[in-house]
Design a protein around this motif. Structure first.
Motif, PDB file in Angstrom:
ATOM      1  N   LYS A  46      55.345  16.957  11.363  1.00 31.49           N
ATOM      2  CA  LYS A  46      54.141  16.876  12.210  1.00 31.49           C
ATOM      3  C   LYS A  46      53.931  15.456  12.718  1.00 31.49           C
ATOM      4  N   ASN A  47      54.113  14.477  11.842  1.00 34.56           N
ATOM      5  CA  ASN A  47      53.925  13.081  12.234  1.00 34.56           C
ATOM      6  C   ASN A  47      54.930  12.665  13.309  1.00 34.56           C
ATOM      7  N   ALA A  48      56.180  13.097  13.149  1.00 43.10           N
ATOM      8  CA  ALA A  48      57.204  12.767  14.143  1.00 43.10           C
ATOM      9  C   ALA A  48      56.853  13.365  15.498  1.00 43.10           C
ATOM     10  N   LEU A  49      56.442  14.621  15.505  1.00 37.68           N
ATOM     11  CA  LEU A  49      56.086  15.272  16.772  1.00 37.68           C
ATOM     12  C   LEU A  49      54.859  14.616  17.400  1.00 37.68           C
ATOM     13  N   ASP A  50      53.880  14.243  16.571  1.00 39.67           N
ATOM     14  CA  ASP A  50      52.684  13.581  17.098  1.00 39.67           C
ATOM     15  C   ASP A  50      53.038  12.257  17.766  1.00 39.67           C
ATOM     16  N   TRP A  51      53.910  11.461  17.128  1.00 38.27           N
ATOM     17  CA  TRP A  51      54.295  10.182  17.721  1.00 38.27           C
ATOM     18  C   TRP A  51      55.074  10.394  19.018  1.00 38.27           C
ATOM     19  N   VAL A  52      56.011  11.332  19.014  1.00 34.39           N
ATOM     20  CA  VAL A  52      56.809  11.572  20.222  1.00 34.39           C
ATOM     21  C   VAL A  52      55.913  12.020  21.376  1.00 34.39           C
ATOM     22  N   SER A  53      54.875  12.780  21.056  1.00 33.33           N
ATOM     23  CA  SER A  53      53.966  13.244  22.111  1.00 33.33           C
ATOM     24  C   SER A  53      53.210  12.089  22.763  1.00 33.33           C
ATOM     25  N   ARG A  54      53.176  10.932  22.108  1.00 33.56           N
ATOM     26  CA  ARG A  54      52.479   9.771  22.655  1.00 33.56           C
ATOM     27  C   ARG A  54      53.365   8.938  23.586  1.00 33.56           C
ATOM     28  N   VAL A  55      54.652   9.205  23.572  1.00 31.75           N
ATOM     29  CA  VAL A  55      55.581   8.421  24.396  1.00 31.75           C
ATOM     30  C   VAL A  55      55.418   8.816  25.864  1.00 31.75           C
ATOM     31  N   LYS A  56      55.143   7.820  26.692  1.00 34.53           N
ATOM     32  CA  LYS A  56      54.972   8.059  28.129  1.00 34.53           C
ATOM     33  C   LYS A  56      55.929   7.213  28.973  1.00 34.53           C
ATOM     34  N   LEU A 104      58.830   8.304  30.763  1.00 37.72           N
ATOM     35  CA  LEU A 104      59.562   9.145  29.826  1.00 37.72           C
ATOM     36  C   LEU A 104      58.613  10.188  29.272  1.00 37.72           C
ATOM     37  N   ARG A 105      58.899  11.450  29.575  1.00 37.35           N
ATOM     38  CA  ARG A 105      58.109  12.575  29.062  1.00 37.35           C
ATOM     39  C   ARG A 105      59.060  13.446  28.250  1.00 37.35           C
ATOM     40  N   PRO A 106      59.229  13.152  26.960  1.00 42.55           N
ATOM     41  CA  PRO A 106      60.283  13.809  26.175  1.00 42.55           C
ATOM     42  C   PRO A 106      60.182  15.322  26.077  1.00 42.55           C
ATOM     43  N   PHE A 107      58.965  15.853  26.105  1.00 48.86           N
ATOM     44  CA  PHE A 107      58.804  17.304  25.945  1.00 48.86           C
ATOM     45  C   PHE A 107      58.767  18.058  27.274  1.00 48.86           C
ATOM     46  N   GLU A 108      58.800  17.329  28.387  1.00 48.51           N
ATOM     47  CA  GLU A 108      58.711  17.976  29.694  1.00 48.51           C
ATOM     48  C   GLU A 108      59.976  18.777  29.991  1.00 48.51           C
ATOM     49  N   ASN A 109      59.814  20.017  30.455  1.00 43.32           N
ATOM     50  CA  ASN A 109      60.939  20.900  30.790  1.00 43.32           C
ATOM     51  C   ASN A 109      61.895  21.098  29.615  1.00 43.32           C
ATOM     52  N   ALA A 138      54.455  28.608   8.314  1.00 40.63           N
ATOM     53  CA  ALA A 138      54.798  27.297   8.861  1.00 40.63           C
ATOM     54  C   ALA A 138      55.335  27.409  10.280  1.00 40.63           C
ATOM     55  N   ILE A 139      56.178  28.399  10.504  1.00 44.53           N
ATOM     56  CA  ILE A 139      56.799  28.528  11.823  1.00 44.53           C
ATOM     57  C   ILE A 139      55.753  28.849  12.892  1.00 44.53           C
ATOM     58  N   ASN A 140      54.718  29.597  12.505  1.00 50.10           N
ATOM     59  CA  ASN A 140      53.642  29.894  13.451  1.00 50.10           C
ATOM     60  C   ASN A 140      52.854  28.636  13.797  1.00 50.10           C
ATOM     61  N   HIS A 141      52.614  27.779  12.811  1.00 47.37           N
ATOM     62  CA  HIS A 141      51.929  26.516  13.080  1.00 47.37           C
ATOM     63  C   HIS A 141      52.789  25.602  13.939  1.00 47.37           C
ATOM     64  N   LEU A 142      54.080  25.563  13.657  1.00 48.21           N
ATOM     65  CA  LEU A 142      54.989  24.725  14.445  1.00 48.21           C
ATOM     66  C   LEU A 142      55.034  25.188  15.894  1.00 48.21           C
ATOM     67  N   ARG A 143      55.064  26.483  16.089  1.00 48.77           N
ATOM     68  CA  ARG A 143      55.045  27.030  17.451  1.00 48.77           C
ATOM     69  C   ARG A 143      53.808  26.555  18.204  1.00 48.77           C
ATOM     70  N   VAL A 181      53.878  24.229  21.608  1.00 48.71           N
ATOM     71  CA  VAL A 181      53.277  24.753  22.841  1.00 48.71           C
ATOM     72  C   VAL A 181      52.210  23.786  23.347  1.00 48.71           C
ATOM     73  N   ALA A 182      51.429  23.218  22.425  1.00 54.94           N
ATOM     74  CA  ALA A 182      50.412  22.240  22.815  1.00 54.94           C
ATOM     75  C   ALA A 182      51.037  21.003  23.455  1.00 54.94           C
ATOM     76  N   CYS A 183      52.265  20.696  23.064  1.00 55.76           N
ATOM     77  CA  CYS A 183      52.994  19.548  23.634  1.00 55.76           C
ATOM     78  C   CYS A 183      53.669  19.890  24.955  1.00 55.76           C
ATOM     79  N   GLY A 184      53.581  21.157  25.382  1.00 56.54           N
ATOM     80  CA  GLY A 184      54.165  21.559  26.649  1.00 56.54           C
ATOM     81  C   GLY A 184      55.566  22.111  26.560  1.00 56.54           C
ATOM     82  N   VAL A 185      56.047  22.384  25.358  1.00 58.24           N
ATOM     83  CA  VAL A 185      57.395  22.913  25.158  1.00 58.24           C
ATOM     84  C   VAL A 185      57.381  24.434  25.279  1.00 58.24           C
ATOM     85  N   GLU A 186      58.386  24.984  25.961  1.00 54.14           N
ATOM     86  CA  GLU A 186      58.579  26.437  25.977  1.00 54.14           C
ATOM     87  C   GLU A 186      59.301  26.809  24.680  1.00 54.14           C
TER      88      GLU A 186
END
Length: 196
Positions: free
Chosen positions: A92-102, A109-114, A132-137, A141-146
């Motif tokens: 979760k922490n890794a994903l949160d930090w990556v979501s802050r990268v612009k 740089l939009r790492p989760f775009e497309n 866990a997998i439902n929470h990860l999904r 999705v909140a980060c814009g990932v399909e």
């Protein structure tokens, strides 16, 4: 051109079931023709996400390195363990930090775009990390990932793998094959957009 797929586990524990499942997934993706990169989140350790830290010191280098990895692939697969009915703090922490990268220096740089992702989970119990997998999904999705609808959850992790690391259960193997097929199909669409 084969789609580029990044694979990582949500745990760095020695012998982690999610690590074994990530290895199985990476092998299956490669067998189906993807160009696979396997990474370990232990190589991208990060401080706890803190907006004051971000303001004072900027984005940590490991967050930027991980963001570049995600951005450099058409899709990614995450194998997560289940901690207290949810995803582990490391992931979760890794994903949160990556979501802050612009930005990466002067360029955006939009790492989760497309990006498209596939999810797997594992646990010692019979629920196989489903919670866990439902929470990860939801997080991705909140980060814009399909996120693909096909997923693979492996229960009773201590007995689920052969000595060579392969999955013992035929049903789990078939499900993982479907996960890889779905991810590659969607990643090819992303790759096609990239070349147009």
């Amino acid at each position: 051109m084969p789609p580029r797929i990044l694979v990582f586990a949500g745990s760095i524990r020695t012998g982690a079931f999610s690590g074994k499942l990530a290895a199985c997934a990476a092998h299956e993706l490669a067998q189906q023709g993807a160009e696979v990169t396997r990474i370990d989140l232990g190589d991208y350790l990060l401080p706890l996400m803190n907006e004051d830290l971000e303001r004072d010191e900027g984005i940590p280098q490991n967050a930027l390195r991980l963001a570049r990895q995600i951005a450099g692939h058409h899709g990614f697969l995450v194998a997560t363990p289940e901690y207290n009915h949810s995803i582990p703090p490391l992931l979760k922490n890794a994903l949160d930090w990556v979501s802050r990268v612009k930005r990466d220096g002067e360029r955006p740089l939009r790492p989760f775009e497309n990006k498209v992702a596939a999810l797997c989970s594992s646990s010692v119990g019979q629920f196989a990390g489903i919670r866990a997998i439902n929470h990860l999904r939801a997080v991705l999705v909140a980060c814009g990932v399909e996120v693909t609808s096909v997923q693979c959850s492996v229960g009773h992790g201590g007995e689920a793998f052969e000595e060579d690391g392969t999955l013992k259960d035929e049903r789990s193997r078939k499900t993982l094959t479907k996960v890889a097929q779905s991810l590659i199909f969607h990643a090819r669409t992303v790759a096609a957009l990239e070349t147009n």
